[in-house]
Design an enzyme around this catalytic site. Structure first.
Site, PDB file in Angstrom:
ATOM      1  CG  ASP A 201      90.536  43.371 136.153  1.00 54.23           C
ATOM      2  OD1 ASP A 201      89.437  44.144 136.018  1.00 54.23           O
ATOM      3  OD2 ASP A 201      90.610  42.528 135.258  1.00 54.23           O
TER       4      ASP A 201
ATOM      5  CG  ASP B 283      91.364  38.507 134.399  1.00 48.93           C
ATOM      6  OD1 ASP B 283      90.364  38.526 134.882  1.00 48.93           O
ATOM      7  OD2 ASP B 283      91.620  37.458 133.662  1.00 48.93           O
TER       8      ASP B 283
ATOM      9  CD  GLU C  77      87.096  47.120 135.619  1.00 52.00           C
ATOM     10  OE1 GLU C  77      88.126  46.633 134.958  1.00 52.00           O
ATOM     11  OE2 GLU C  77      86.074  46.334 135.602  1.00 52.00           O
TER      12      GLU C  77
END
Lengths: 185, 185
Positions: A7, A141, A68
């Site tokens: 992430d 996260d 991501e």
């Protein structure tokens, strides 16, 4: 399959390693966050992220990396840092020849919760349940990185079937490198 | 001082090396473009940019790297790629301990043409004149990279004076690590 989810972020870059196959219980191998100081200059922050990710790749040797996909609709300042951190993740994986997949936040949420509009708490709760953890990983996260890895494992069979179909189609088209010219003329 | 200017981009990353000091004629040492195929996947494009920039750093050993500062006001798709290519440039330079400066497009235009709203042709014409070239470097990304390097050389003295002043101020403040506590109480 073993997947490292990333992430991306400059201040906190979530990382999580999940092993398993679709349809079977999954196992978390590691989870954490690569942090860089907000007052350091951008170049040094990117170097710190590179060094942190390299350590995770060295330790866990994932077969796939899932990152991501960044959109620029969000906060202008944040998104640039996110794009730059994601570039480092893509670079580290591709340099080692590890295939990288990009998943959008809503694909990830839909994969683990059933809804593309689920909130952070819902994602955290499902990650905890799916990986049979005692508590949701913190910070968010880190949980998001695990969700990305789970999403990749579950989506992979469909994506691989698509790739196989595309490859089969390419091998049958008359414009393929080895096919005779002017065949249909 | 020797400066490598980088105009970041995924398809064409402009690079140019300029040597000189403010107030003296400048010399172009090299100019070019690092290209990556638009149909390659993002990770491999970033690896190709890294390899290309590493070659330029190896060959010219610049003391400074100047990279265009990316804004996200522009085209959404383009800006993400530009941010990611700039991350690779920042990473390559910082990894070697080379100081990196970011300059905005209008700072660069103002430095070489006198106007922050100058067009590509005007920037190209001034780069040609300032470096005493026979013709404007092509493509525009290459000319922009040289303009960035020129901008850095000309802006550097002022920026260095600011850094010196900041360092001097820091050494005199009562909160400095070695100063006695409660001195002004």
């Amino acid at each position: 399959m073993r997947v490292l989810g990333v992430d991306p972020g400059l201040t906190r870059c979530g990382v999580g390693v999940v092993e398993g196959v679709a349809g079977r219980p999954l196992t978390m191998l590691g989870v954490g966050v690569v942090r860089t100081p907000a007052d350091a200059d951008l170049g040094h922050r990117l170097v710190a992220i590179e060094q942190g990710l390299e350590r995770w790749l060295d330790e866990y040797r994932p077969e796939f990396v899932a990152v991501e996909r960044v959109f620029s609709q969000h906060n202008v300042r944040t998104v640039m840092g996110t794009a730059q951190a994601s570039a480092v993740a893509l670079l580290c994986a591709s340099r080692r020849g590890i295939p990288v997949a990009l998943h959008t936040p809503s694909e990830v949420k839909a994969a683990v919760t059933g809804s593309g509009r689920a909130d952070k708490a819902q994602v955290g709760a499902m990650v905890t349940r799916l990986l049979r953890l005692d508590a949701p990983p913190k910070p968010a996260d880190a949980a998001d990185a695990l969700a990305l890895a789970i999403c990749h494992i579950w989506r992979a069979p469909a994506q691989n079937r698509l790739r196989q179909a595309a490859a089969l189609h390419a091998s049958r088209t008359p414009t393929a490198p080895n096919s005779p010219k002017g065949r249909s003329a």
